[in-house]
Design an enzyme around this catalytic site. Structure first.
Site, PDB file in Angstrom:
ATOM      1  CD  GLU A 192      89.482  13.318 -27.784  1.00 61.76           C
ATOM      2  OE1 GLU A 192      89.102  14.311 -28.462  1.00 61.76           O
ATOM      3  OE2 GLU A 192      89.244  12.691 -26.586  1.00 61.76           O
ATOM      4  CG  ASP A 214      84.945  22.253 -29.918  1.00 56.21           C
ATOM      5  OD1 ASP A 214      84.274  22.654 -29.006  1.00 56.21           O
ATOM      6  OD2 ASP A 214      84.653  21.267 -30.751  1.00 56.21           O
TER       7      ASP A 214
HETATM    8  C1  LIG Z   1      83.465  19.186 -27.952  1.00 55.40           C
HETATM    9  S1  LIG Z   1      84.413  17.696 -28.353  1.00 55.40           S
HETATM   10  C2  LIG Z   1      85.433  18.131 -29.807  1.00 55.40           C
HETATM   11  C3  LIG Z   1      84.576  18.176 -31.134  1.00 55.40           C
HETATM   12  C4  LIG Z   1      85.447  18.463 -32.378  1.00 55.40           C
HETATM   13  N1  LIG Z   1      86.417  19.578 -32.131  1.00 55.40           N
HETATM   14  C5  LIG Z   1      84.596  18.650 -33.328  1.00 55.40           C
HETATM   15  O1  LIG Z   1      84.194  19.889 -33.640  1.00 55.40           O
HETATM   16  O2  LIG Z   1      84.191  17.806 -34.172  1.00 55.40           O
HETATM   17  C6  LIG Z   1      85.679  17.969 -27.067  1.00 55.40           C
HETATM   18  C7  LIG Z   1      86.620  16.785 -27.211  1.00 55.40           C
HETATM   19  O3  LIG Z   1      87.838  17.107 -26.265  1.00 55.40           O
HETATM   20  C8  LIG Z   1      88.229  15.706 -25.725  1.00 55.40           C
HETATM   21  N2  LIG Z   1      89.233  16.466 -24.475  1.00 55.40           N
HETATM   22  C9  LIG Z   1      88.939  16.669 -23.528  1.00 55.40           C
HETATM   23  N3  LIG Z   1      89.668  17.365 -22.448  1.00 55.40           N
HETATM   24  C10 LIG Z   1      90.714  17.353 -23.460  1.00 55.40           C
HETATM   25  C11 LIG Z   1      92.066  17.832 -23.246  1.00 55.40           C
HETATM   26  N4  LIG Z   1      92.561  18.374 -22.180  1.00 55.40           N
HETATM   27  N5  LIG Z   1      92.871  17.651 -24.461  1.00 55.40           N
HETATM   28  C12 LIG Z   1      92.523  17.148 -25.631  1.00 55.40           C
HETATM   29  N6  LIG Z   1      91.190  16.419 -25.738  1.00 55.40           N
HETATM   30  C13 LIG Z   1      90.362  16.550 -24.622  1.00 55.40           C
HETATM   31  C14 LIG Z   1      87.039  15.135 -25.443  1.00 55.40           C
HETATM   32  O4  LIG Z   1      87.379  13.679 -25.336  1.00 55.40           O
HETATM   33  C15 LIG Z   1      86.213  15.336 -26.429  1.00 55.40           C
HETATM   34  O5  LIG Z   1      86.556  14.411 -27.644  1.00 55.40           O
END
Ligand SMILES: C[S@@+](CC[C@H](N)C(=O)[O-])C[C@H]1O[C@@H](n2cnc3c(N)ncnc32)[C@H](O)[C@@H]1O
Length: 285
Positions: free
Chosen positions: A115, A166
């Protein structure tokens, strides 16, 4: 980065993604060998549906609030997981993907969650501080595919596993460039794993180039699982969502087909105006 999953927790897209995630875990855990799961964009792992963000959007009202037990076994398992989460964390809790992975996988399995947002990563760390199976990395999930795959912990290697990608799609369609580059990297490093890429559906025809590219990924098989809760006639709204499953475990189509039709019936905004699609871009040999 502005995206906060707390606004969207438990919406129709979470319902599709999390039903499929549990079905994938169940297939992986059917054999005794240990599995490894990587959640590249993990979020905070646990949400509050009575919290300010979730109440402001009200998205869960049109999502999990419309599901009921006894319609389909994969949906039942999802509702049971939500109930287990609520038993531990309170009546308005909603489990994010890391929580569901930890719930569905076993003592011998290992989970890595990435994250990027510091506040979300800190909450994720706190939520899993007591679970030695779960490693939390406050880092870019795409880069983690290169750094962490193929998984090896001490002397242990993992023949079976799952990578969930995701991302928040703040870059809109350009997100697919980063996601596909990461999937190519992941498939070359850990070819026997299953990979799941979530994506939003606004107007489906805009995704044709991405579907052509997806079909050319170097996976043994590729399955699309899509749910539209309203017609895809507006480019501005998220009218549905999909999952691109690469190398999904044997039998996943049979598990997901009835769940998908039931989700369409339960979640479509107006009766008969939703749509569901389960389609092999590349069928298993
Ligand atoms: C759609 S949400 C995740 C939801 C989670 N997978 C679930 O199903 O409960 C996307 C997350 O990715 C994080 N994020 C954005 N870019 C990222 C990256 N390059 N690497 C890791 N996390 C990232 C955001 O802060 C956000 O919390």
């Amino acid at each position: 980065m502005n995206y906060r999953h707390a606004f969207h927790a438990g919406n129709h897209a979470d319902a599709l993604k999390h039903v499929a995630l549990l079905a994938l875990c169940e297939s992986l855990a059917a054999k005794p060998a240990p599995c490894f799961a990587l959640d590249t964009h993990a979020g905070r792992g646990l949400y509050r549906l009575e919290g300010e963000e979730a109440r402001r959007s009200g998205e869960a009202d049109a999502g999990i609030a419309r599901l009921r037990p006894g319609v389909d076994s994969a949906i039942d398992r999802y509702l049971e997981a939500i109930a287990a989460c609520r038993e531990r964390h309170g009546a308005d809790a909603y489990p994010g993907s890391p929580w569901l992975l930890a719930h569905a996988l076993r003592a011998q399995d290992r989970i890595a969650c990435c994250e990027l947002q510091p506040g979300e990563a800190a909450a994720l760390k706190a939520n899993f501080a007591g679970d030695a199976r779960v490693a939390v990395h406050a880092r870019d999930g795409y880069a983690a595919i290169k750094a962490l795959l193929a998984p090896k912990i001490g002397d242990q290697r993992f023949a079976r596993g799952l990578v969930l990608v995701d991302p928040p799609y703040e870059a809109q369609l350009a997100e697919f460039d980063a996601a596909f580059a990461a999937l190519r990297e992941g498939l070359s490093r850990w070819p026997q794993a299953a990979f799941a890429l979530w994506y939003p559906l606004k107007q489906r025809r805009a995704l044709q180039p991405m579907l052509r590219e997806a079909a050319a990924l170097p996976a043994k098989s590729a399955l699309l699982v899509e749910l539209l809760v309203r017609p895809d006639d507006s480019p501005l709204r998220m009218n549905g969502s999909g999952l691109l499953l690469l190398n999904p475990p044997f039998g996943i189509e049979e598990r997901l087909a009835p769940a998908l039709s039931a989700l369409r019936r339960l979640l479509e905004e107006d009766e008969g105006h939703g749509d569901a699609r389960l389609e092999w871009l590349r069928a298993p040999a």
